[in-house]
Design an enzyme around this catalytic site. Sequence first.
Site, mmCIF file in Angstrom:
data_model
loop_
_atom_site.group_PDB
_atom_site.id
_atom_site.type_symbol
_atom_site.label_atom_id
_atom_site.label_comp_id
_atom_site.label_asym_id
_atom_site.label_seq_id
_atom_site.Cartn_x
_atom_site.Cartn_y
_atom_site.Cartn_z
ATOM 1 N N SER A 139 0.822 -1.199 0.000
ATOM 2 C CA SER A 139 0.000 0.000 0.000
ATOM 3 C C SER A 139 0.863 1.259 0.000
ATOM 4 C CB SER A 139 -0.979 -0.004 1.173
ATOM 5 O OG SER A 139 -0.295 -0.252 2.371
ATOM 6 N N HIS A 173 10.128 -1.257 1.814
ATOM 7 C CA HIS A 173 10.012 -1.702 3.203
ATOM 8 C C HIS A 173 9.726 -3.207 3.261
ATOM 9 C CE1 HIS A 173 5.815 -1.167 1.971
ATOM 10 N NE2 HIS A 173 5.475 -1.970 2.973
#
Lengths: 338, 338
Positions: free
Chosen positions: B160, B165
Amino acid sequence: MPELRKDPVSGRWVIIATERAMRPSDFRTEPQIIKGGFCPFCEGNEDKTPPEIMAYREKGTQPNAKGWRVRVVSNKFPALRVEGNLNKRGEGIYDVMNGIGAHEVIIESPRHIISMTELDNDHVEEILWTYRDRLVDLKKDKRFIYGLLFKNVGIAAGASLEHSHSQLIVTSIVPITVMHEMSGCEEFYKYRGRCLFCDMVQQEISTGVRIVVEEDNFVAFAPYASRFPFEIWILPKNHSSHFENLQKLEIEELAQVLRMTLLKLEASLEFPPYNYIVHTTPFVFGEIEHYHWHIEIIPRLTKVAGFEWGSGFYINTVTPESAAEFLRNVSTEKKIEE
Amino acid sequence: MPELRKDPVSGRWVIIATERAMRPSDFRTEPQIIKGGFCPFCEGNEDKTPPEIMAYREKGTQPNAKGWRVRVVSNKFPALRVEGNLNKRGEGIYDVMNGIGAHEVIIESPRHIISMTELDNDHVEEILWTYRDRLVDLKKDKRFIYGLLFKNVGIAAGASLEHSHSQLIVTSIVPITVMHEMSGCEEFYKYRGRCLFCDMVQQEISTGVRIVVEEDNFVAFAPYASRFPFEIWILPKNHSSHFENLQKLEIEELAQVLRMTLLKLEASLEFPPYNYIVHTTPFVFGEIEHYHWHIEIIPRLTKVAGFEWGSGFYINTVTPESAAEFLRNVSTEKKIEE
């Protein structure tokens, strides 16, 4: 020749379908459903599909011509081949066999409809009869062990044509999900002497909180540990291990429950992409006491991320109780102008 | 409080994360990655994330301020809660416990980069050290059994946010996929007295046809029964059951092999969406001889249809041999103008 290869770690079989082979550049564009254009599944285009395996059609009409209501053809790009032998063999520590099996398409209507719910109950019954007839026919072939009936609706659910259809893949192995379900049920049966699914049906009916549709012989509910928002299972209330052993009156009711459940999903979620899949007992077993056939309906509302793929451990943001309540209360009456 | 519920049939646990609850209308729009706009993971925006759990940062800089290289924070919308007790209980035939666990985000760079491959090897090493440090820290908590490290890249892979990450979910149960892998390996070990993955590594190196990258201590190959086109696994060549027991020199090499493999996938498939996931041994075990930690990389090139969902039986249109050959030969040199 496609191959069936087994992952030695998980025991999962994979079809390596080389004849559908793609190059890296083929993956660079998103797949699309061709809308509005030419549809090979529509009445009048019978010569644009592989020849028909069976059809329910009007008396006096010819195969591969107009006059059918439900029609079964081979998949034009089959993942498995019907001809040949399994030739099971090893490759060092790996197991492999030829990709022998059947891959059929059940075209559900001569009209270009998008959803099975546009058909009346009688027509949905005929689709279920087709499912049954194909299983009964294919299980005669001793090379085949399992028949997997499923439906993809919408591009997010893997459909490549919008004309309402189902598929049947018949294989020489038992899919690992069914194998795991069967072992789970067998353990329960050894311990309790009862079918786990039967107990589940009983508990669901008595608490009622996850029920979506209930009739005399079938119940549709949101499973207690739903993986996906609005996931629904349909089960026969009375114990039955094989889908193909459905009685005529049961098929009538199943058509109604299936259609009603899909109507409710469509009304609640504005025609979501979804899959359903029939889990039934492998061909090699007679009627057994510990496994219970059922249909799993999975709306494809969320992207499945790495966590889910890699772990089999799902995060569901909608409780099955609230999904069921919503679906129970939604009206399925078609708008007048339709 | 989120719940962990167990499907009694398959033994699969599901997180019912009610605090992220959604209504049917929330599913009607496709999720989007916000591009170009404000990014809470960028340097300078430290106060827009939950407080930092740990970071590798320059000497003299303060937590939750600039100066970090890799930074770990709680997920802003955690699927599990750290505080509380498990409260394992039954609901008729079902099992349920509180959704206790950790859900952390590893922010891989202070710069707004999309891919981990934009970082140099030293930086990728620090990400791997972060993985290790978090596992070592969280396994001290006796409520926790398993740590699942994974990465979602691209919207089709469930990301999202685009800023590079990884995530860590630590749970009180062992994910079912790992459980099934461990039983498969245990059976093999009982029979042969060897680790199945070790045998696999040996066979892959000796045939060479599925190898993508090979170094002294690590090998990346397309698994024999790849579920997905261009699926790649990275394994340590020498037996090791726990990711967190990596040696310093091994981390250096793993960073290099992981980065090289991802560069090859990006060069071949034009920055595909992908997931990777670390499969390691549950916290409760010491070093064991029959399970071997590894990383599974899954490019998300095809839509997964009902057949795959419902059966665990995949159709792969690219042979692992041709995927590996393509990846071995692709050049990973960055274009001059970049």
